[in-house]
Design a protein around this motif. Sequence first.
Motif, PDB file in Angstrom:
ATOM      1  N   LEU A 117       2.861   5.813  -6.821  1.00  0.00           N
ATOM      2  CA  LEU A 117       2.495   6.060  -5.424  1.00  0.00           C
ATOM      3  C   LEU A 117       3.397   5.255  -4.495  1.00  0.00           C
ATOM      4  CD1 LEU A 117      -1.266   5.715  -6.191  1.00  0.00           C
ATOM      5  CD2 LEU A 117      -0.150   7.852  -5.562  1.00  0.00           C
ATOM      6  N   THR A 118       3.691   5.814  -3.337  1.00  0.00           N
ATOM      7  CA  THR A 118       4.535   5.116  -2.368  1.00  0.00           C
ATOM      8  C   THR A 118       3.741   4.026  -1.652  1.00  0.00           C
ATOM      9  OG1 THR A 118       3.982   6.561  -0.513  1.00  0.00           O
ATOM     10  CG2 THR A 118       5.819   7.262  -1.957  1.00  0.00           C
ATOM     11  N   MET A 158       4.977  -3.123  -4.569  1.00  0.00           N
ATOM     12  CA  MET A 158       3.904  -3.584  -3.694  1.00  0.00           C
ATOM     13  C   MET A 158       3.202  -4.724  -4.402  1.00  0.00           C
ATOM     14  SD  MET A 158       1.770  -2.995  -0.937  1.00  0.00           S
ATOM     15  CE  MET A 158       2.476  -1.485  -0.395  1.00  0.00           C
ATOM     16  N   ASP A 159       2.984  -5.806  -3.683  1.00  0.00           N
ATOM     17  CA  ASP A 159       2.324  -6.960  -4.278  1.00  0.00           C
ATOM     18  C   ASP A 159       0.995  -7.255  -3.577  1.00  0.00           C
ATOM     19  OD1 ASP A 159       3.003  -8.221  -1.878  1.00  0.00           O
ATOM     20  OD2 ASP A 159       4.615  -9.381  -2.751  1.00  0.00           O
ATOM     21  N   LEU A 194      -1.092   2.055   1.335  1.00  0.00           N
ATOM     22  CA  LEU A 194      -1.658   1.531   2.577  1.00  0.00           C
ATOM     23  C   LEU A 194      -2.580   2.554   3.235  1.00  0.00           C
ATOM     24  CD1 LEU A 194       1.422  -0.383   4.038  1.00  0.00           C
ATOM     25  CD2 LEU A 194      -0.458  -1.279   2.629  1.00  0.00           C
ATOM     26  N   GLN A 195      -2.270   3.835   3.092  1.00  0.00           N
ATOM     27  CA  GLN A 195      -3.123   4.882   3.661  1.00  0.00           C
ATOM     28  C   GLN A 195      -4.493   4.891   2.986  1.00  0.00           C
ATOM     29  OE1 GLN A 195      -2.117   6.898   6.378  1.00  0.00           O
ATOM     30  NE2 GLN A 195      -4.321   7.248   6.427  1.00  0.00           N
ATOM     31  N   PHE A 196      -4.540   4.649   1.666  1.00  0.00           N
ATOM     32  CA  PHE A 196      -5.819   4.585   0.967  1.00  0.00           C
ATOM     33  C   PHE A 196      -6.679   3.459   1.540  1.00  0.00           C
ATOM     34  CE2 PHE A 196      -3.430   6.253  -2.977  1.00  0.00           C
ATOM     35  CZ  PHE A 196      -3.600   7.561  -2.585  1.00  0.00           C
ATOM     36  N   VAL A 239      -7.110   2.172  -7.706  1.00  0.00           N
ATOM     37  CA  VAL A 239      -5.718   2.579  -7.532  1.00  0.00           C
ATOM     38  C   VAL A 239      -4.842   1.568  -8.272  1.00  0.00           C
ATOM     39  CG1 VAL A 239      -3.876   3.018  -5.861  1.00  0.00           C
ATOM     40  CG2 VAL A 239      -6.247   3.583  -5.279  1.00  0.00           C
ATOM     41  N   ILE A 240      -4.026   2.072  -9.176  1.00  0.00           N
ATOM     42  CA  ILE A 240      -3.132   1.215  -9.953  1.00  0.00           C
ATOM     43  C   ILE A 240      -1.744   1.286  -9.337  1.00  0.00           C
ATOM     44  CG2 ILE A 240      -2.129   0.793 -12.229  1.00  0.00           C
ATOM     45  CD1 ILE A 240      -4.713   2.164 -13.349  1.00  0.00           C
TER      46      ILE A 240
END
Length: 109
Positions: free
Chosen positions: A88-89, A1-2, A94-96, A82-83
């Motif tokens: 994490l998926t 994820m970027d 995205l849910q966070f 969040v790192i």
Amino acid sequence: MDIETLRTYALQLPGVEETLPFGPDNLVFKVKGKMFLLLPLDTVPVQFNVKCNPDEAIELREQYPHSILPGYHMNKKHWNTVIVDGTLTTQQLLQFIHNSYHLVAGGKK
């Protein structure tokens, strides 16, 4: 994820504005004039701050102690950092953001 994926996701949410109140290295996303996502541009790995229900914030920190920390430079009761380290998926990340947006916007998750 970027960073660009996180930014694109946040900007597609209704009523979101992107600002730079803390200088050019920190994107701040707001809804209804209130911040729900802080995205530093100069951290490796990528990380971001999101607002969270206080009980859920603690649970997430306990479940992912190396990837979810008390919010850096934020109210630690309500914010998590969040790192993005591969633990994490993409869906979780995205849910966070989604949950933070709805918490600040006053809508349902």
